[in-house]
Design an enzyme around this catalytic site. Structure first.
Site, PDB file in Angstrom:
ATOM      1  N   ARG B  16       0.644  -1.230   0.066  1.00 49.93           N
ATOM      2  CA  ARG B  16       0.103  -0.044   0.043  1.00 49.93           C
ATOM      3  C   ARG B  16       0.797   1.339  -0.060  1.00 49.93           C
ATOM      4  O   ARG B  16       1.011   1.999  -0.899  1.00 49.93           O
ATOM      5  CB  ARG B  16      -0.983   0.023   1.204  1.00 49.93           C
ATOM      6  N   CYS B 243       8.881   9.795  -0.414  1.00 50.49           N
ATOM      7  CA  CYS B 243       8.146  11.145  -0.233  1.00 50.49           C
ATOM      8  C   CYS B 243       8.042  11.830  -1.456  1.00 50.49           C
ATOM      9  O   CYS B 243       9.071  12.398  -2.029  1.00 50.49           O
ATOM     10  CB  CYS B 243       8.521  12.117   1.003  1.00 50.49           C
ATOM     11  N   ASN B 252       9.798   3.931   3.552  1.00 48.38           N
ATOM     12  CA  ASN B 252       9.719   3.368   4.765  1.00 48.38           C
ATOM     13  C   ASN B 252      10.666   2.764   5.137  1.00 48.38           C
ATOM     14  O   ASN B 252      11.723   2.369   4.675  1.00 48.38           O
ATOM     15  CB  ASN B 252       8.440   2.592   4.579  1.00 48.38           C
TER      16      ASN B 252
END
Lengths: 315, 315
Positions: B16, B243, B252
């Site tokens: 996700r 980002c 992450n």
């Protein structure tokens, strides 16, 4: 509530631990530029090289010249690595502020890298101390215990051995002792447990923590050490200094990343991180990008960075 | 002496949070392979996608099919992100075990990304809770508070705001709450302080910590959260999920790096790290190496890794 110190010191080791593992010989003029810029960026402890025979480490053959130049930079603690009494005698001649003597807690690593047992290093430190005292020089002697969390050759290294060598180094006359995760075997729990035990033995003479980012844990380990009261950390610009046993692996904690972590936590390091990032970009040109590591340089400082420091200084 | 938990859980969010920020659409068949292999490697919580209109995130348009498949994997907690009541109703239909509702503590980020104020998200959670209770489904509702440490748009985010939204989410019927450093603004001190305060509010309902490695601090921040009692962490394989405001920046926390850190500390995650590294290599082929991050994969596991675990289980 954890106590965090108001200040911490980073010792730049890129000129020694970094360049030692890079085949490229950086010209002396470039190293002087590095020293000048690192000092201008606020670094106040720099390990400038290693006083070993030039045939062993041609990259570091100009160490004495670097010590001489570094001594001219105001307020700088000039550190130099010495493997033996002969190196120590040279360090005393150069007027370095601190000589770092490596002891490897892994007996196999010690034999392979230093050609001595840990006990022989301890005996050499006693001779260095005698030479220092006889000379009247103020050069501090730091016993740096490497492979303190394990090693690629021997595997497990017992904390009891590390602590025994630490006590022996202090007994032999070392002014300070440090713990180094030379090849990236530490984790935050092991760091916390070993540094807490080391503090009991060495008190304020427990000087510095040295971590490698081989498996991504350099900053987590630094944080764990900070929580035990450590306020001095080795780091290398751009994280240079890979492990010869793990080609391509990350090297030392990156100075710019560690400086950012500490500053963002409100801990004053005196370092201008923008200036450090500029120097890192310069170093990347000198050495080619492939040998550099670290993370901050990609994203840059966060929007709140200056504000966070201002807020902290008020609170 | 710090207390470390015996066990911790990693929630894989690469399918996700990772894929969401990658333009490449990974075919459903590959995602099923990823799910199968992640489960086989021991992961027991996976965020499989996001139930949003396909035109908004075509990469995640197959989420319902992934939930259906994931439910067939034994012992797996199947998580899915839902942005609103409509998504929640779909989640209830699919039979997901947990729906994660993002709330952005940065009002500017909330408006830009969710098109809602934080207060409107809280009101939506109350409606989701009513719908869940009316349906008789057991799907848990997790309120995930993002940009909890600052954000690129707004800059500073006040801890007081974060904690107020946390209380509001719990009051609105969220079963669990989490804190996320969506864009890499956290540091270990801020993590420790915010999680300690959040624990007072949410107790055992404080569920998960979500860190990005934008500035290299994902593992240090995870360790800081662990010390406050957090035992559940989001992470993405190969650290995917950069980002959008920092092109090329790390994403992450990398699942394999975090799994290694915890396991090396003697904390059982149930994860087979070798299997995870194999899956990472597979993912690197699927996505091209440029989009992957993390550090462990370069150096591999240390020689003492298995031994360390065995020693730990005896002590």
């Amino acid at each position: 509530m954890t106590f965090y110190p108001a200040q911490a010191t980073l010792r730049e080791v890129g000129l020694r631990d970094g360049l030692q593992s890079i085949a490229t010989v950086l010209p002396t003029e470039r190293k002087l530029e590095w020293l000048r810029a690192a000092h201008a960026a606020g670094l106040r402890e720099i390990e400038v090289g290693s006083l070993v025979p030039a045939r062993l480490l041609p990259q570091l053959a100009d160490t004495a010249a670097l010590v001489a130049y570094a001594r001219s930079l105001p307020g700088l603690c000039v550190c130099v690595l010495v493997p033996n009494l002969k190196g120590a005698e040279r360090a005393l001649e150069t007027g370095a502020d601190l000589m770092l003597v490596p002891l490897s807690a892994s007996v196999e690593h010690s034999r392979a890298n230093l050609r001595k047992t840990p006990e022989e290093v301890v005996a050499e430190v006693a001779r260095m101390r005698a030479a220092r005292d006889a000379s009247g020089a103020k050069t501090l002697i730091e016993g740096g215990i490497g492979t303190a969390f394990g090693c690629t050759l021997q595997g497990h290294v017992a904390p009891e051995d590390v602590l025994r060598y630490m006590q022996a180094l202090l007994d032999a006359g070392a002014d300070r002792v440090s713990l180094a995760d030379t090849v990236g075997y530490a984790n935050p729990r092991a760091v916390r447990e070993l540094f807490e035990r080391a503090r009991v033995i060495a008190g304020e003479r427990l000087w510095c923590a040295h971590f490698h980012d081989t498996r991504g844990l350099a900053l987590a380990n630094s944080y764990a050490a900070l929580e035990t009261g450590v306020t001095r950390f080795d780091a290398s610009l751009g994280g240079i200094g890979g492990c010869p046993h793990a080609p391509g692996a990350s090297g030392n904690a990156a100075t710019e990343d560690l400086a950012f972590m500490l500053a963002d936590m409100g801990i004053d390091t005196g370092i201008d991180i923008d200036a450090l990032l500029e120097l890192r970009a310069q170093l990347a040109q000198w050495l080619s990008h492939e040998t550099l590591h670290g993370t901050l340089w990609r994203a840059g400082l966060p929007k709140t960075f200056k504000a966070a420091q201002a807020v902290d200084s008020l609170s």
